[in-house]
Design an enzyme around this catalytic site. Sequence first.
Site, PDB file in Angstrom:
ATOM      1  CG  ASN A 147       4.689 -43.602  18.103  1.00 21.29           C
ATOM      2  OD1 ASN A 147       4.278 -43.258  19.165  1.00 21.29           O
ATOM      3  ND2 ASN A 147       4.024 -43.876  16.993  1.00 21.29           N
ATOM      4  CD  GLU A 244      -6.675 -43.006  19.714  1.00 20.29           C
ATOM      5  OE1 GLU A 244      -6.777 -43.935  18.849  1.00 20.29           O
ATOM      6  OE2 GLU A 244      -7.787 -42.587  19.815  1.00 20.29           O
ATOM      7  CB  CYS A 278      -0.475 -45.969  15.768  1.00 17.68           C
ATOM      8  SG  CYS A 278      -0.663 -44.308  16.370  1.00 17.68           S
ATOM      9  CD  GLU A 456      -6.086 -38.954  22.429  1.00 16.69           C
ATOM     10  OE1 GLU A 456      -5.230 -38.322  23.193  1.00 16.69           O
ATOM     11  OE2 GLU A 456      -5.310 -40.037  21.653  1.00 16.69           O
TER      12      GLU A 456
END
Length: 475
Positions: A147, A244, A278, A456
Amino acid sequence: MHCNLINGEWRGGQPAIVNRNPSDLDDVVGEYASAGADDMREAVAAARAAFPAWSRSTPQQRADILDAAGSEILARKIELGTLLAREEGKTLPEAIGEVARAGQIFKFFAGEALRAQGELVDSVRPGVEVLISREPVGVVGLITPWNFPIAIPAWKAAPALAFGNTVVMKPAELVPGSAWALADILQRAGLPAGVFNLVMGSGRVLGPALLDAGIDALSFTGSQATGERLAADCAARGIKVQLEMGGKNPLVVADDAKLEQAVECALNGAFYSTGQRCTASSRLIVCSGIHDQFVGRLMERTAALRVGNALAAETQIGPVASESQLAGNLGYVEQGLAEGASLLCGGERLQLATRGYYQSPALFAGCTPQMAISREEIFGPVAAVLRADDYEHALALANDTPFGLASGICTQSLALATHFRRNSEAGMVMVNLPTAGVDYHVPFGGRKGSSHGPREQGRYAAEFYTTVKTAYIGL
Ligand code: ADP
């Protein structure tokens, strides 16, 4: 054919991955080599061999290479954005924005390479000094989703390289083009052979091969099912891991929200990038005083969204990325109806001028917290409105989820905004902003089932990509 990059050489592989444009299935973006387990072993061996020299390279060398890569990405943002929009299906402005973000990430981590520092502490014992320093972890495996085809590879690769690790990257099968372009840029920016390796192909084949080949750390972004399996496999092998995974992000609309602002946040958060983020606002939790007005206005705006070819100037919502994603979205629409939610608009496959995976954005109201569309990550343009009695109820609904990536509130009250910021069980909280859309220089990540391991991005990325050494020196 575009080849894998192993030990500084472009190497073929069979059979090729045919990368097709989800806006126009007759448009082939390119052919990309598909690697096997042997290629993966060679890539990890190359990264292992390159590690001693790269880990001792000067910060200046690393900063120069990352900075050059960032400059090239920024200079080519329209070309690379067009490639990204063609292979993934987000609109051209979104795709160009993502490429620019990738360039800025490399620039940021060029600076981080120079800023890396330790601590000098007096020992509790006389005549002893303590030095705390950070060292690279070693060979890092990166597994990335479809994505964000360039931003996620960038936000993993840039800190990995900045801190002196060597890398083996396995991009998503659906979008090898942007990852390949990134590998080509890094290679030409001057990375020594083996420091960055690109291995394209099936996750089911290459994932286990990557772990078995003996890496030191794995950073993964993708589905919860795959992430949880990888976490168990990494634990068994002693591999440091960062995950993630999904989100089911709530946007709370309080009674005192500014109506147009709240509708804009919901529209953007739920449907932009075709809902394939997300951090998408897939649960819209609306307090009863504003509910009917909000839902009426959001329905109007949703029904008016222009779905079309990602490259067309008038398009607001591009296609879904793949046939299986589209089938999944439509399955959730059916399930929502079967469970008694009201479909206000959308939720249908569209036939447009070109053959593609087009879907009208679906807006459901009257959703209960138990419905699948309120609980499971759909990862497409399907949003569920839940009515809340008041703010306290809305907060409880917002936290009633196995996920905890992002959350948001629309309100004019500082007290409510502050209460929500402090009590929302999410890694990222937005006030009067969509839940999706984050900066590149600050930490990204979530809680509960959304994430595992250190954050991150930003300077927090050092937590994952370095390991701490404590040295005692007798004076
Ligand atoms: P999605 O359903 O969004 O594609 P996945 O978790 O399947 O999410 O994919 C994310 C990334 O993980 C992709 O690069 C994919 O190839 C990879 N992947 C899929 N299965 C595995 C696996 N068993 N081990 C390692 N990586 C995998």
